[in-house]
Design a protein around this motif. Structure first.
Motif, PDB file in Angstrom:
ATOM      1  N   ARG A 213       0.828  -1.211   0.000  1.00 45.64           N
ATOM      2  CA  ARG A 213       0.000   0.000   0.000  1.00 45.64           C
ATOM      3  C   ARG A 213       0.865   1.265   0.000  1.00 45.64           C
ATOM      4  O   ARG A 213       0.498   2.261  -0.615  1.00 45.64           O
ATOM      5  N   ARG A 214       2.001   1.187   0.670  1.00 49.19           N
ATOM      6  CA  ARG A 214       2.875   2.370   0.738  1.00 49.19           C
ATOM      7  C   ARG A 214       3.512   2.704  -0.611  1.00 49.19           C
ATOM      8  O   ARG A 214       3.955   3.819  -0.830  1.00 49.19           O
TER       9      ARG A 214
ATOM     10  N   PRO B 217       1.106   5.981  -4.448  1.00 45.60           N
ATOM     11  CA  PRO B 217       0.671   7.297  -3.954  1.00 45.60           C
ATOM     12  C   PRO B 217      -0.829   7.526  -4.128  1.00 45.60           C
ATOM     13  O   PRO B 217      -1.437   8.256  -3.341  1.00 45.60           O
TER      14      PRO B 217
ATOM     15  N   PHE C 148      -3.234   5.819  -3.371  1.00 41.83           N
ATOM     16  CA  PHE C 148      -4.084   5.334  -2.275  1.00 41.83           C
ATOM     17  C   PHE C 148      -4.299   6.377  -1.186  1.00 41.83           C
ATOM     18  O   PHE C 148      -5.109   6.179  -0.284  1.00 41.83           O
ATOM     19  N   ALA C 149      -3.589   7.491  -1.279  1.00 34.74           N
ATOM     20  CA  ALA C 149      -3.780   8.557  -0.282  1.00 34.74           C
ATOM     21  C   ALA C 149      -5.038   9.368  -0.587  1.00 34.74           C
ATOM     22  O   ALA C 149      -5.497  10.161   0.232  1.00 34.74           O
ATOM     23  N   ARG C 150      -5.614   9.157  -1.738  1.00 40.27           N
ATOM     24  CA  ARG C 150      -6.738   9.985  -2.181  1.00 40.27           C
ATOM     25  C   ARG C 150      -8.009   9.695  -1.364  1.00 40.27           C
ATOM     26  O   ARG C 150      -8.280   8.553  -1.006  1.00 40.27           O
ATOM     27  N   THR C 151      -8.782  10.749  -1.131  1.00 45.00           N
ATOM     28  CA  THR C 151     -10.078  10.552  -0.484  1.00 45.00           C
ATOM     29  C   THR C 151     -11.180  11.137  -1.367  1.00 45.00           C
ATOM     30  O   THR C 151     -10.929  12.032  -2.185  1.00 45.00           O
TER      31      THR C 151
ATOM     32  N   PRO D 183     -11.771   7.105   2.127  1.00 46.57           N
ATOM     33  CA  PRO D 183     -10.567   6.711   1.385  1.00 46.57           C
ATOM     34  C   PRO D 183     -10.958   6.077   0.050  1.00 46.57           C
ATOM     35  O   PRO D 183     -11.931   5.312  -0.004  1.00 46.57           O
TER      36      PRO D 183
ATOM     37  N   GLN E 263       5.162   4.199  -6.951  1.00 44.57           N
ATOM     38  CA  GLN E 263       6.053   5.351  -7.086  1.00 44.57           C
ATOM     39  C   GLN E 263       7.241   5.032  -7.986  1.00 44.57           C
ATOM     40  O   GLN E 263       7.729   5.889  -8.730  1.00 44.57           O
TER      41      GLN E 263
END
Ligand SMILES: Cc1ncc(COP(=O)(O)O)c(C=O)c1O
Length: 419
Positions: free
Chosen positions: A17-18, A21, A23-26, A31, A45
Motif C-alpha cells: 500500500r505504501r 501514492p 491510495f492517499a486519495r479521499t 478513502p 512510485q
C-alpha cells in the motif's frame, strides 16, 4: 531489497500500500478504494519515478551519437528484456505499441495479407471487442468468422462448441486468457493445442490475465499474445509477443525507412520511450514482491513466478470473501463461477446485477462513497448481449487486485447491503 531466506507466502500488504501514492486519495471524506483494476491499475512510485527520470535525464530519439540518445537505446532494450522475462520469450519477440487494440489491429491486417476467401477465424463470445473486431474486419477478404458460445450458467467457454468450429479451414483462433467482465480463465494451453492440430495460428488476449497470473508463452505455445502494461501497474502502453519465425514470416504495414528486423519492423514510428521506462519499472515492481517473499538470490523470471504465488494467495483470500458476501445479499445475482471449489478457473473480477437498481445507479452510489467500480459492458459486448443484460445497463464490475484490502471488501459489501 530484502535478503530474507525464510520464504514468506503472504503479501506484506502494508508495504504494498505504501508503494502507491494514489491510495492517499479521499472522496467525500472516504478513502478511495480502487476496485476498478480491470479498467486500469494504479502505479507504484517506482513507475512514476522511472517515467519522470527518463524525461528529466535522457529524453532523446534513438541511435544518435550522443549520451542521452545512447541511454534511450538502453532504456528501450531494457524494456524489451523486462517484457521477455515477464512473458518468457526472447527480447526481439516483444513488440511495443500504444495499446493492445492498436497492436492487434496491426497484427490482424498483416495476417489478413496471407488469408484467402473461405479461410476461417474463430472468435469467442467471452472476449473483449479488441479481440473480436480486428478479426471480424477481415470478413471483407471473404474470410468466415466462427463464433464460440459460452455456457450461460457459469460464463465459461463452451469447449464442445469451440471444438466443433475448428477445421482444416481454420486460420486463426483468437481467444482471451481471462474475461475482463466475469473473470473466467480460459484453458488457453488446451485451446492452443487443439487449434494447432488443425494448423491454425493462436492469438491470446492476455490483457486481463496479466495482473493476476504468470504468463509463459513458451509453455502455452501460442503464436501471438498481447497485453497492456497499464493493467499490470505500468503506464498506458501495449505489448505484443509473437513467435520469432511467425513475426518474420508476416509482412506488417510499415513505413519505408523502418528496418525489417525484429522488433523494429513491427514498431511503427517513434515509440513512447518514457512509457517503456515505466514498463520496466512495473515488471520490476511485480518481481519485487517475489524478492520480498523469498529473498533476492534469484533471477527476475524466478522472482516473477514467486510474486504471482503471493499475488494469487492475496487475491484468492479477497475474492472468497467478496463472492461469499455477495451471494447472501438479497436481490444480488453474481455472473460467472461462484463455487469456491472452482475458483482456480477464475480471477477476482466479479460482475453482478441487483434487483431494482441499474448498474449505473449502483456504481454512482458506490463512487460517491469512494468505492470505484465500473458499470456497463466493458467492451465485452457479445457477453452482455448473450446474458441478456446489454439493454438493461449491463453489469456492475468489481475488480480485486493484490493491492486491495479486506477492509475495502467489507466497505463495499456493507454499502451494497444498504443500497
Ligand atoms: C480483456 C481486454 N482485452 C483488450 C483490452 C484493450 O486493451 P487496450 O486498452 O490496451 O487497447 C482490454 C481493455 O480493457 C481488456 O480488458
Amino acid at each position: 531489497m530484502s535478503t530474507t531466506t525464510q520464504p514468506r507466502l503472504s503479501l506484506d500488504i502494508d508495504w504494498v500500500r505504501r508503494q502507491f501514492p494514489a491510495f492517499a486519495r479521499t472522496v467525500n471524506g472516504y478513502p478511495a478504494a480502487f476496485l476498478d483494476g480491470p479498467g486500469g491499475t494504479q502505479v507504484p512510485q517506482s513507475v512514476i519515478d522511472a517515467i519522470s527520470d527518463y524525461l528529466v535525464r535522457c529524453n532523446a530519439n534513438t541511435h544518435g551519437q550522443y549520451v542521452t540518445s545512447r541511454e534511450s537505446d538502453g532504456v528501450i532494450a531494457a524494456a524489451h528484456r523486462a517484457m521477455a522475462d515477464f512473458l518468457r520469450c526472447d527480447a526481439d519477440e516483444v513488440v511495443f505499441g500504444p495499446n493492445m487494440t492498436t497492436l492487434t489491429l496491426a497484427l490482424s491486417r498483416a495476417i489478413g495479407r496471407t488469408l484467402k476467401a473461405g479461410d476461417e477465424i474463430v472468435v469467442t463470445a467471452l472476449d473483449h471487442s479488441a479481440n473480436v473486431s480486428p478479426w471480424i474486419a477481415l470478413e471483407e477478404l471473404g474470410v468466415k468468422i466462427r463464433r464460440v458460445d459460452i455456457n450461460l450458467d457459469d460464463c465459461t467457454l463452451n469447449l464442445a462448441d469451440l471444438k466443433s468450429k475448428l477445421s482444416q479451414n481454420t486460420s486463426i483462433v483468437a481467444v482471451g486468457y481471462a474475461s475482463n467482465a466475469v473473470g473466467t480463465i480460459n484453458p488457453v494451453a488446451e485451446i492452443t493445442r487443439l487449434a494447432h492440430e488443425f494448423g491454425a495460428l493462436v492469438f491470446i488476449d492476455a490483457v486481463h490475465y496479466a495482473p493476476h497470473g504468470l504468463i509463459d508463452v513458451r509453455s502455452l505455445d501460442c503464436d501471438f499474445l498481447a497485453c497492456s502494461p497499464y493493467k499490470f501497474f505500468g503506464p498506458h502502453s501495449g505489448v505484443l509477443y509473437g513467435k520469432r519465425e511467425k513475426l518474420q514470416l508476416l509482412k506488417p504495414y510499415k513505413v519505408r525507412p523502418a528496418s525489417n528486423s525484429l522488433p523494429e519492423g513491427w514498431e511503427t514510428g517513434t515509440q513512447n520511450h518514457e512509457c517503456m521506462a515505466g514498463v520496466t519499472a512495473a515488471v520490476d515492481y511485480i518481481a519485487s514482491l517475489g524478492y520480498q517473499s523469498f529473498g533476492d538470490g534469484v533471477d527476475r523470471r524466478s522472482a516473477l513466478k514467486r510474486a504471482y504465488d503471493v499475488i494469487h494467495a492475496q487475491e484468492r483470500f479477497l475474492t472468497d470473501k467478496l463472492i461469499a458476501g455477495l451471494l447472501v445479499i438479497p436481490g444480488v445475482t453474481v455472473y460467472g463461477i461462484t463455487d469456491p471449489a472452482r475458483f482456480d478457473q477464475r480471477v477476482g473480477t466479479v460482475s453482478l446485477r441487483m434487483k431494482n437498481r441499474t448498474p449505473h445507479d449502483i456504481a454512482t452510489c458506490l463512487g460517491d462513497k469512494g468505492l470505484f467500480t465500473w458499470d456497463g459492458n466493458f467492451y465485452a459486448l457479445d457477453l452482455t448481449e448473450r446474458l441478456g443484460v446489454e439493454d438493461r445497463g449491463g453489469l456492475l464490475r468489481i475488480g480485486v487486485l493484490h493491492y486491495n484490502t479486506e477492509e475495502e471488501i467489507d466497505r463495499l459489501l456493507n454499502e451494497l447491503r444498504i443500497l
